[in-house]
Design an enzyme around this catalytic site. Structure first.
Site, PDB file in Angstrom:
ATOM      1  N   GLY A 158       0.823  -1.202   0.000  1.00  0.00           N
ATOM      2  CA  GLY A 158       0.000   0.000   0.000  1.00  0.00           C
ATOM      3  C   GLY A 158       0.856   1.250   0.000  1.00  0.00           C
ATOM      4  N   TYR A 188     -14.045 -22.527  12.474  1.00  0.00           N
ATOM      5  CA  TYR A 188     -13.208 -21.442  11.959  1.00  0.00           C
ATOM      6  C   TYR A 188     -11.801 -21.951  11.651  1.00  0.00           C
ATOM      7  CZ  TYR A 188     -10.453 -17.104  11.899  1.00  0.00           C
ATOM      8  OH  TYR A 188      -9.602 -16.082  11.557  1.00  0.00           O
TER       9      TYR A 188
END
Length: 323
Positions: free
Chosen positions: A47, A197
């Protein structure tokens, strides 16, 4: 086999670029002083490199970041090498619906145009945890926050595209990890459940959601006849702060898989290519790898799953907003 060869050799694809191309190389000669971009997570990793290169090409960049100290340092570091860079920083916590809404309100108050939205920020392989809104953290940060952010900024992007005649571009950072998800792709009824999960599958689920979001958004924009494109990208396998929850494993694996890893300038290349390159004009609803169009998984191509995710995301945000 061809994909592996091109990855190892850096062989160029139809775009003229490949896995070894850097963000500076794919934007060489582009002057974009008339553009304004928001980059989430633009203060670190790929980024930050995306921010630096877009600023180098004269784009006015707004870094949307959770850690304002890091964002301030990123801005200062870029300005040291590029004194004419136009960079602003704004607070955004993607795992909070309230923070996303506040960010958009603050940005709209600046009365700036918005040509490019790069949904770059993310978390990876983190242990099970719920956000402050009660949503599983990887899904909340990587998909839901960006979904809401994009929807809230769409009117501004439409206004800008109409007023300037310049195509708006939305880029969602996905991953090749979208191939490795739960059995049905998105486990809608168990998004926030600890039972079952898996941190890697949950990450893959969130990256699949990025592609599905992109595709449904693109379809809607085309149906509306709006001059805005939406595409998803896989930046490559890069050692960045995103790996912090599995750093020992990743460093170990890197020794044996060195040929598939990119450096940060290479990792930011596909994002910068799709955001700025003129050859991508009018291209929408596509998935890019190494600056070239690529086919996502079967789940990633499902129109039904994309529509279901869109409706599910809106309903989830609405339920959060009522609390």
């Amino acid at each position: 086999m061809v994909g592996v060869i091109s990855l190892v050799t850096g062989m160029h694809g139809p775009s003229g670029f490949g896995s070894a191309s850097t963000a500076e190389q794919v934007t060489q000669g582009i002057h974009a002083s008339n553009l304004t971009a928001i980059i989430t997570g633009g203060a670190s990793g790929i980024g930050l490199e995306t921010t630096r290169v877009l600023a180098l090409r004269k784009v006015h960049v707004i870094i949307a970041a959770r850690d304002m100290a890091s964002a301030k340092k990123a801005k200062q570091d870029i300005l040291e090498d590029n004194k004419s860079a136009r960079i602003d920083i704004m607070k955004l916590d993607l795992c909070s619906v309230n923070s996303v809404r506040s960010f958009v309100d603050n940005f709209i108050a600046l009365d700036l145009p918005l040509n490019i939205l790069i949904n770059n920020a993310g978390v990876m392989f983190c242990p099970f945890k719920l956000s402050e809104d009660g949503v599983e953290m990887q899904f909340a940060t990587n998909h839901l926050g960006h979904f809401l952010l994009t929807n809230l900024l769409l009117d501004k992007m439409k206004q800008t595209a109409k007023a300037t005649g310049i195509e708006g571009r939305i880029i969602n950072l996905s991953s090749i990890a979208h191939n490795y998800t739960y059995r049905k792709g998105i486990r809608f009824n168990k998004i926030n459940e600890r039972k079952g999960y898996g941190k890697k599958k949950a990450y893959g689920q969130s990256k699949l959601a990025n592609i599905l979001h992109t595709n449904e958004l693109s379809r809607r924009l085309q149906e509306e006849g709006v001059n805005i494109t939406a595409n998803s990208v896989h930046p490559g396998v890069i050692m960045t702060p995103l790996m912090r929850h599995s750093s020992y494993l990743m460093h170990f694996l890197k020794v044996f898989t060195f040929y598939i890893w990119k450096n940060v300038p290479q990792g930011a290349a596909t994002t910068c290519y799709v955001a700025l390159h003129p050859s991508v004009k009018g291209v929408t609803g596509k998935y890019f790898v190494d600056c070239n169009q690529c086919k996502p998984s079967a789940f990633g191509k499902s129109k039904q799953l994309a529509k279901k995710l869109w409706d599910f995301s809106n309903e989830l945000i609405e339920s959060i907003s009522k609390v």
